[in-house]
Design an enzyme around this catalytic site. Sequence first.
Site, PDB file in Angstrom:
ATOM      1  N   ASN A 158     -11.863 -33.556  68.268  1.00  0.00           N
ATOM      2  CA  ASN A 158     -10.911 -34.756  69.223  1.00  0.00           C
ATOM      3  C   ASN A 158     -11.853 -35.843  69.271  1.00  0.00           C
ATOM      4  OD1 ASN A 158     -13.303 -34.297  71.249  1.00  0.00           O
ATOM      5  ND2 ASN A 158     -12.313 -32.171  71.370  1.00  0.00           N
TER       6      ASN A 158
ATOM      7  N   ASP B  35     -11.131 -18.466  56.544  1.00  0.00           N
ATOM      8  CA  ASP B  35     -12.122 -18.992  57.587  1.00  0.00           C
ATOM      9  C   ASP B  35     -12.640 -20.068  57.197  1.00  0.00           C
ATOM     10  OD1 ASP B  35     -13.746 -19.682  59.685  1.00  0.00           O
ATOM     11  OD2 ASP B  35     -14.230 -17.453  60.122  1.00  0.00           O
ATOM     12  N   ILE B  36     -12.461 -21.303  57.653  1.00  0.00           N
ATOM     13  CA  ILE B  36     -13.286 -22.383  57.151  1.00  0.00           C
ATOM     14  C   ILE B  36     -14.684 -22.297  57.451  1.00  0.00           C
ATOM     15  CG2 ILE B  36     -12.963 -23.597  59.495  1.00  0.00           C
ATOM     16  CD1 ILE B  36     -11.980 -25.557  56.423  1.00  0.00           C
TER      17      ILE B  36
ATOM     18  N   GLY C  57     -10.305 -23.552  68.578  1.00  0.00           N
ATOM     19  CA  GLY C  57      -9.829 -23.458  67.143  1.00  0.00           C
ATOM     20  C   GLY C  57     -10.946 -23.598  66.063  1.00  0.00           C
ATOM     21  N   VAL C  58     -10.555 -24.585  65.243  1.00  0.00           N
ATOM     22  CA  VAL C  58     -11.447 -24.953  64.181  1.00  0.00           C
ATOM     23  C   VAL C  58     -13.071 -25.479  64.773  1.00  0.00           C
ATOM     24  CG1 VAL C  58     -12.096 -26.457  62.271  1.00  0.00           C
ATOM     25  CG2 VAL C  58      -9.721 -25.086  62.406  1.00  0.00           C
ATOM     26  N   ASP C  59     -12.712 -26.306  65.649  1.00  0.00           N
ATOM     27  CA  ASP C  59     -13.939 -27.026  66.411  1.00  0.00           C
ATOM     28  C   ASP C  59     -14.637 -26.183  67.092  1.00  0.00           C
ATOM     29  OD1 ASP C  59     -15.068 -29.295  66.933  1.00  0.00           O
ATOM     30  OD2 ASP C  59     -13.854 -30.027  68.445  1.00  0.00           O
TER      31      ASP C  59
ATOM     32  N   GLY D 178      -2.939 -26.954  65.195  1.00  0.00           N
ATOM     33  CA  GLY D 178      -3.189 -25.954  66.293  1.00  0.00           C
ATOM     34  C   GLY D 178      -2.816 -26.526  67.735  1.00  0.00           C
TER      35      GLY D 178
ATOM     36  N   SER E 107      -4.400 -30.613  63.004  1.00  0.00           N
ATOM     37  CA  SER E 107      -3.615 -30.939  63.966  1.00  0.00           C
ATOM     38  C   SER E 107      -2.534 -29.762  64.328  1.00  0.00           C
ATOM     39  CB  SER E 107      -2.669 -32.465  63.600  1.00  0.00           C
ATOM     40  OG  SER E 107      -3.596 -33.412  63.810  1.00  0.00           O
TER      41      SER E 107
HETATM   42  N1  AR6 Z   1     -10.502 -21.298  59.873  1.00  0.00           N
HETATM   43  C1  AR6 Z   1      -9.367 -21.956  59.186  1.00  0.00           C
HETATM   44  N2  AR6 Z   1      -8.256 -22.487  60.056  1.00  0.00           N
HETATM   45  C2  AR6 Z   1      -8.457 -22.229  61.283  1.00  0.00           C
HETATM   46  C3  AR6 Z   1      -9.659 -21.552  62.129  1.00  0.00           C
HETATM   47  C4  AR6 Z   1     -10.513 -21.193  61.018  1.00  0.00           C
HETATM   48  N3  AR6 Z   1     -11.669 -20.536  61.626  1.00  0.00           N
HETATM   49  N4  AR6 Z   1      -9.237 -21.418  63.420  1.00  0.00           N
HETATM   50  C5  AR6 Z   1      -8.022 -22.013  63.691  1.00  0.00           C
HETATM   51  N5  AR6 Z   1      -7.566 -22.284  62.286  1.00  0.00           N
HETATM   52  P1  AR6 Z   1      -7.097 -26.703  65.996  1.00  0.00           P
HETATM   53  P2  AR6 Z   1      -6.192 -29.176  65.884  1.00  0.00           P
HETATM   54  C6  AR6 Z   1      -6.281 -23.199  62.107  1.00  0.00           C
HETATM   55  O1  AR6 Z   1      -6.592 -26.271  66.994  1.00  0.00           O
HETATM   56  O2  AR6 Z   1      -4.402 -29.024  66.127  1.00  0.00           O
HETATM   57  C7  AR6 Z   1      -9.591 -28.284  69.576  1.00  0.00           C
HETATM   58  O3  AR6 Z   1      -9.978 -27.899  70.893  1.00  0.00           O
HETATM   59  C8  AR6 Z   1      -5.380 -23.105  63.045  1.00  0.00           C
HETATM   60  O4  AR6 Z   1      -4.448 -21.912  62.998  1.00  0.00           O
HETATM   61  O5  AR6 Z   1      -8.522 -26.027  65.378  1.00  0.00           O
HETATM   62  O6  AR6 Z   1      -6.514 -30.554  65.030  1.00  0.00           O
HETATM   63  C9  AR6 Z   1     -10.514 -29.483  69.255  1.00  0.00           C
HETATM   64  O7  AR6 Z   1     -11.534 -29.938  69.924  1.00  0.00           O
HETATM   65  C10 AR6 Z   1      -4.394 -24.282  62.947  1.00  0.00           C
HETATM   66  O8  AR6 Z   1      -3.509 -24.057  62.009  1.00  0.00           O
HETATM   67  O9  AR6 Z   1      -7.295 -28.164  65.487  1.00  0.00           O
HETATM   68  C11 AR6 Z   1      -9.295 -30.632  69.571  1.00  0.00           C
HETATM   69  O10 AR6 Z   1      -9.204 -30.913  70.991  1.00  0.00           O
HETATM   70  C12 AR6 Z   1      -5.543 -25.264  62.334  1.00  0.00           C
HETATM   71  O11 AR6 Z   1      -6.671 -24.600  62.029  1.00  0.00           O
HETATM   72  C13 AR6 Z   1      -8.140 -29.997  69.179  1.00  0.00           C
HETATM   73  O12 AR6 Z   1      -8.284 -28.649  69.091  1.00  0.00           O
HETATM   74  C14 AR6 Z   1      -5.810 -26.395  63.427  1.00  0.00           C
HETATM   75  O13 AR6 Z   1      -5.941 -25.909  64.538  1.00  0.00           O
HETATM   76  C15 AR6 Z   1      -7.644 -30.281  67.814  1.00  0.00           C
HETATM   77  O14 AR6 Z   1      -6.508 -29.544  67.322  1.00  0.00           O
END
Ligand code: AR6
Length: 216
Positions: free
Chosen positions: A65, A51-52, A73-75, A162, A160
């Site tokens: 974004n 987990d980041i 997600g991460v955000d 997710g 990117s």
């Molecule tokens: N730790 C590590 N990796 C994670 C975690 C975590 N806690 N949670 C998810 N991932 P994403 P994006 C992985 O969607 O594609 C947001 O709504 C996840 O499985 O977080 O860049 C923003 O506000 C995936 O492989 O980011 C933007 O609108 C990766 O992290 C949009 O999503 C990235 O997933 C950005 O989308």
Amino acid sequence: MIDCRQWCEDYSDRAYQLQSAACMLSLANGGRRQNMRVKFAECLIELVQGDITAQEVDAIVNAANSQLAGGGGVDGAIHRVAGKSVMEETNRRYPEGCPTGSAVPSGAGRLAARSIFHAVGPIWRGGMRGEPALLKSAYRRCLELAVEHACQSIAFPAISTGGYGYPMDLAAEHSLTSVRDFLIECGQPPLVRFVLLDGGALGAHARVLEGMVESR
Ligand code: AR6
């Protein structure tokens, strides 16, 4: 139990033989991939599953974004753990948001890190809309910020892959190429950690990193 975590510490043939042996042992060890570390120009690229938000590093990268509006997600996870001071700071300092392919810094609130770098990766639209260059540039800008902030360590998620739909194998190739090239060119920061949420993401990145070692 065999510990395969510390493998491939440098570029020597002997280390590479050890790496291959450790890889086979790690696969034999229940078929589950272990963490992986490879050195480029005295800097380590490390792959871990986790987990980041739990990383104890100088800077954590957010997959944001371009409005820096928060999301899932991460955000979502980063803002939840860091607390509201981070969103207040980004609203105040970056009212225009952040362009795709770039990143902006903030404090890290309640996270263990000193800084968060809010990086905006591209939305995947089939790969012909400049997505590879934009993804590489988002990683590169974070590394530039790490150097500017004298960070010894930085942790990236798979930006990117997710909500933005970038295929994991391609994202692994493009992000790791960007990071490796920067480390070879600049020789810092000393530790770059990729924090991958599941075994599939870790495996995709490990395959690319193994390929980089084999083709050197
Ligand atoms: N730790 C590590 N990796 C994670 C975690 C975590 N806690 N949670 C998810 N991932 P994403 P994006 C992985 O969607 O594609 C947001 O709504 C996840 O499985 O977080 O860049 C923003 O506000 C995936 O492989 O980011 C933007 O609108 C990766 O992290 C949009 O999503 C990235 O997933 C950005 O989308």
